[in-house]
Design an enzyme around this catalytic site. Structure first.
Site, PDB file in Angstrom:
ATOM      1  N   ASP A  64       0.788  -1.237   0.000  1.00  0.00           N
ATOM      2  CA  ASP A  64       0.000   0.000   0.000  1.00  0.00           C
ATOM      3  C   ASP A  64       0.820   1.287   0.000  1.00  0.00           C
ATOM      4  O   ASP A  64       0.264   2.379  -0.184  1.00  0.00           O
ATOM      5  CB  ASP A  64      -0.949   0.028   1.205  1.00  0.00           C
TER       6      ASP A  64
ATOM      7  N   ASP B 204      -5.441  -5.007  -6.448  1.00  0.00           N
ATOM      8  CA  ASP B 204      -5.256  -3.616  -6.020  1.00  0.00           C
ATOM      9  C   ASP B 204      -3.801  -3.162  -6.204  1.00  0.00           C
ATOM     10  O   ASP B 204      -3.519  -1.984  -6.424  1.00  0.00           O
ATOM     11  CB  ASP B 204      -5.602  -3.414  -4.533  1.00  0.00           C
TER      12      ASP B 204
HETATM   13  N1  GLY Z   1      -7.622  -3.211  -0.406  1.00  0.00           N
HETATM   14  C1  GLY Z   1      -7.964  -1.979  -0.957  1.00  0.00           C
HETATM   15  C2  GLY Z   1      -9.399  -1.900  -1.279  1.00  0.00           C
HETATM   16  O1  GLY Z   1     -10.203  -2.068  -0.404  1.00  0.00           O
HETATM   17  O2  GLY Z   1      -9.735  -1.691  -2.401  1.00  0.00           O
END
Ligand code: GLY
Length: 400
Positions: A116, A178
């Site tokens: 992230d 993601d």
């Molecule tokens: N994990 C990031 C999202 O919730 O899209």
């Protein structure tokens, strides 16, 4: 009388006009509405290390619930402020953007323990650097890129998205869809003195994800688990979606946006084709108002919560995709889909307006975990304002 006036003003500022039941978009009015909401929030956000994350549907105050700078969503609020500054050139907004951006510096002092870092640092410092050229931001971004790259597994060919899942789930190495968005930090760093290796890592990650994360119909699974000895895929599973075989709406959005961005950075036509097929499937399965349910295969449809955040991510991705189409008809198809999505997000059904301080209602964070359901969530607002800015630029200059 005051209330009536406020409601009328909010409706005008929402940027939507209705002809029949179809909403049409006034980009400038929608951006002014974003400005108004930010100016409502800012006086209450005095401590820069407390970053807005969500407003739940039962939150009567209408104020943001804040999170720490180490949360995966911490880059979106400073990013929103940078986009707003790009739009209105207001020095007070710039000061606020600088304040919340500087608060994130300590994030790079910690060893990366998930993918992230790209979301956190690129949406904030990346936009700040793009708009101001502040060398301090560049230094921190380059450190963040090096830190993110430490999660790359040479044998698998992807970044390890959630190392904590090795112990918790028995997954040797996992990559989530993601993670595509976090590659933008690596591509940027490679072009800004960070070294060619960062480009190679991002490119390889996208290639391996293209091979393994899609099903035959170009829907995506949320998570792929890999074997670290052979480098091969073990299985496709979900974490935030309804089922291992279902199409989680935001995951499909990350794929559309992420592969379009990877095409921009590499010019590999396979990336664009992948983004396009993922988008065609996504668009073909949308409900009439263009805002998806949180998972396209959720069991209780049509009584399932929507996910406005997925819609905002996709709108922004489609606007970029439209620029890369050779054929004008294709370009218009993706641009007009994005405009319809933005018009729907800008209609009273999805706008927070007098309800709370966010831009948008009706996002779903993690349904299987029962968290952030039918809520206002900061990343929905981030991709909404990004998409509005992109559309404004495309209309004025033909580029983003
Ligand atoms: N994990 C990031 C999202 O919730 O899209």
């Amino acid at each position: 009388m005051y209330k009536l006036y406020s409601l009328l003003l909010l409706f005008i500022l929402s940027g939507v006009s209705c002809s029949g039941d179809k909403a049409t978009l006034d980009t400038d009015a929608s951006l002014k509405y974003c400005e108004q909401q930010v100016n409502r929030s800012l006086p209450l956000l005095k401590e820069s290390f407390k970053i807005p994350r969500n407003i739940l549907s039962d939150e009567s105050s209408g104020n943001w619930n804040c999170t720490s700078i180490y949360d995966w969503t911490s880059g979106f609020w400073p990013g929103i402020l940078w986009y707003l500054y790009e739009y209105d050139h207001d020095e007070n907004i710039k000061k606020a953007a600088e304040r919340f951006t500087a608060a994130l510096y300590p994030v790079v002092d910690r060893k990366a323990d998930n993918h992230d870092l790209g979301f956190m640092m690129y949406c904030s410092l990346g936009n700040g650097y793009r708009l101001t050229g502040n060398e301090e931001y560049k230094k921190v971004l380059l450190r963040a890129a090096d830190s993110l790259a430490t999660l790359y597994d040479l044998r698998v060919g992807t970044i390890h998205s959630w190392p904590g899942m090795r112990e918790k789930m028995g997954w040797p190495h996992n990559t989530i869809i993601d993670n595509m968005l976090n590659l933008e930090l690596l591509f940027w760093a490679a072009k800004n003195g960070g070294g060619e290796q960062l480009y190679k890592i991002a490119n390889r990650h996208a290639e391996v994800t293209m091979e393994n994360q899609f099903r035959n119909d170009f829907s995506t699974c949320h998570v792929v688990v890999y074997d670290t000895i052979t480098g091969n895929r073990i299985k496709q599973v979900t974490h935030q979606g309804y089922a291992d075989s279902s199409m989680w709406a935001r995951g499909q959005g990350w794929a559309i946006y992420g592969f379009t961005m990877c095409y921009r950075e590499t010019r590999n036509p396979a990336f664009l084709e992948t983004a396009r097929k993922a988008a065609d499937l996504y668009l073909s399965r949308l409900p009439e108002d263009m805002i998806p349910y949180w998972d396209f295969d959720a069991p209780g449809l049509p009584e399932e919560p929507r996910d406005a955040s997925a819609a905002a991510v996709v709108a922004s991705g489609l606007l970029e995709m439209s620029l890369y189409m050779q054929d004008e008809v294709d370009a218009e198809k993706y641009k007009s889909a994005a405009v319809k999505i933005l018009a729907s997000l800008s209609s009273p059904a999805y706008q927070s307006r007098e309800h709370n301080q966010a831009f948008l209602l009706h996002s779903t964070g993690h349904k299987p975990n029962n968290s952030e359901i039918d809520a206002s969530i900061i990343y929905a607002d981030y991709y909404y304002i990004e998409a509005l800015i992109r559309l404004d630029k495309i209309n004025k200059t033909g580029a983003i």
